[in-house]
Design a protein around this motif. Structure first.
Motif, PDB file in Angstrom:
ATOM      1  N   ARG A  34     -39.531  29.689 -33.481  1.00 44.55           N
ATOM      2  CA  ARG A  34     -38.467  28.766 -33.074  1.00 44.55           C
ATOM      3  C   ARG A  34     -37.259  29.540 -32.546  1.00 44.55           C
ATOM      4  O   ARG A  34     -36.646  29.147 -31.549  1.00 44.55           O
ATOM      5  N   ASN A  71     -40.658  30.451 -38.293  1.00 49.99           N
ATOM      6  CA  ASN A  71     -39.276  30.226 -37.872  1.00 49.99           C
ATOM      7  C   ASN A  71     -38.849  31.226 -36.794  1.00 49.99           C
ATOM      8  O   ASN A  71     -37.958  30.942 -36.001  1.00 49.99           O
ATOM      9  N   ARG A 126     -48.447  24.037 -32.752  1.00 51.80           N
ATOM     10  CA  ARG A 126     -47.763  22.895 -33.368  1.00 51.80           C
ATOM     11  C   ARG A 126     -46.269  23.157 -33.515  1.00 51.80           C
ATOM     12  O   ARG A 126     -45.448  22.248 -33.337  1.00 51.80           O
ATOM     13  N   VAL A 127     -45.923  24.404 -33.831  1.00 50.23           N
ATOM     14  CA  VAL A 127     -44.504  24.773 -33.929  1.00 50.23           C
ATOM     15  C   VAL A 127     -43.827  24.611 -32.571  1.00 50.23           C
ATOM     16  O   VAL A 127     -42.735  24.039 -32.465  1.00 50.23           O
ATOM     17  N   ARG A 186     -51.431  26.674 -35.454  1.00 48.60           N
ATOM     18  CA  ARG A 186     -50.138  26.517 -36.127  1.00 48.60           C
ATOM     19  C   ARG A 186     -48.988  26.845 -35.180  1.00 48.60           C
ATOM     20  O   ARG A 186     -47.979  26.136 -35.149  1.00 48.60           O
ATOM     21  N   ASP A 205     -43.348  20.587 -34.363  1.00 45.86           N
ATOM     22  CA  ASP A 205     -43.686  20.264 -35.748  1.00 45.86           C
ATOM     23  C   ASP A 205     -42.784  21.052 -36.693  1.00 45.86           C
ATOM     24  O   ASP A 205     -42.913  22.264 -36.837  1.00 45.86           O
ATOM     25  N   LYS A 206     -41.849  20.373 -37.369  1.00 43.42           N
ATOM     26  CA  LYS A 206     -40.882  21.042 -38.247  1.00 43.42           C
ATOM     27  C   LYS A 206     -41.413  21.271 -39.654  1.00 43.42           C
ATOM     28  O   LYS A 206     -40.737  21.895 -40.476  1.00 43.42           O
ATOM     29  N   SER A 207     -42.613  20.778 -39.940  1.00 46.58           N
ATOM     30  CA  SER A 207     -43.163  20.925 -41.286  1.00 46.58           C
ATOM     31  C   SER A 207     -43.765  22.311 -41.525  1.00 46.58           C
ATOM     32  O   SER A 207     -44.051  22.686 -42.659  1.00 46.58           O
ATOM     33  N   ILE A 208     -43.956  23.067 -40.449  1.00 47.69           N
ATOM     34  CA  ILE A 208     -44.558  24.404 -40.570  1.00 47.69           C
ATOM     35  C   ILE A 208     -43.439  25.435 -40.627  1.00 47.69           C
ATOM     36  O   ILE A 208     -42.840  25.785 -39.614  1.00 47.69           O
ATOM     37  N   ASN A 209     -43.142  25.921 -41.828  1.00 46.53           N
ATOM     38  CA  ASN A 209     -42.023  26.847 -42.025  1.00 46.53           C
ATOM     39  C   ASN A 209     -42.418  28.122 -42.750  1.00 46.53           C
ATOM     40  O   ASN A 209     -41.561  28.897 -43.153  1.00 46.53           O
ATOM     41  N   TYR A 210     -43.709  28.331 -42.918  1.00 44.03           N
ATOM     42  CA  TYR A 210     -44.148  29.457 -43.739  1.00 44.03           C
ATOM     43  C   TYR A 210     -44.422  30.712 -42.906  1.00 44.03           C
ATOM     44  O   TYR A 210     -44.376  30.694 -41.678  1.00 44.03           O
TER      45      TYR A 210
END
Length: 208
Positions: A107, A104, A61-62, A58, A66-71
């Protein structure tokens, strides 16, 4: 007097040490902080929630965009021994807490600590592989040290591990949620870690 200590094992022999830095910060160090040590033995048996390989996937991917992983991904529960050590460091009982990685925060870290985006001369840019080591730092640190209070006045902890340099993962202590949440991660060279093993209070890399 400061009495917090940890027990680690090297070559079958137990070693015990505690220290307080010149800046007044407390840290727990099983042995020389520049020498990798099976510190998981010092904090007791860990019980992972997510598989380390899944966490690394995960994070990778971040980093790749990959912006779909926000948890916030749970890593493991705090051990009893670890809770006792942290109580000595910051005065908070974290029994029953869970280590979680806020994707996040990865990021956020990439903008200031990512490769080519270093904000201070003692930093080493974090690569994708370095970020994927975050669960390893949390699960088997060489040292735990009390950090500065966060912007929201919460206690923070630094989990440190030497992996091609010193990787530092900063976690914020959230009593309401019984969570240790990752706020940022950065890296220093081993030579810098030797000469500045306790980061001065207010260092930009530690601001959370």
């Amino acid at each position: 007097s400061y009495a917090a200590s940890v027990v680690g094992k090297m070559g079958g022999k137990e070693k015990k040490k505690s220290e307080r830095s010149s800046s007044g910060q407390k840290s727990t160090t099983p042995n020389n902080p520049t020498t990798p040590d099976p510190f998981a033995e010092g904090i007791g048996e860990i019980k992972t929630i997510a598989k380390p390989e899944d966490v690394r996937d995960r994070i990778g991917r971040v980093v790749d965009g990959d912006k779909s992983i926000n948890y916030k991904m749970p890593v493991r529960k705090v051990t009893e021994t670890e809770a006792a050590l942290v109580k000595e460091l910051v005065g908070v009982d974290i029994s029953g807490y869970t280590h979680k990685i806020d994707m996040n925060s990865i990021r956020h870290s990439m903008k200031r600590q990512g490769e080519g985006r270093e904000t201070s001369p003692d930093q080493v840019g974090m690569t994708k592989e370095d970020y994927q080591y975050i669960p390893d730092v949390i699960n088997s640190p060489d040292r735990i040290i009390a950090g500065n209070d966060s912007k929201t006045k919460q206690k923070t902890l630094r989990y440190e591990k030497n992996i091609g340099g010193q990787i530092i993962v900063v976690e914020e202590v959230l009593p309401m949620n019984k969570t240790l949440i990752t706020k940022t991660a950065y890296k220093k060279s081993l030579s810098q870690a030797l000469t500045d093993e306790n980061i001065s209070r207010g260092h930009t890399s530690e601001t959370v």
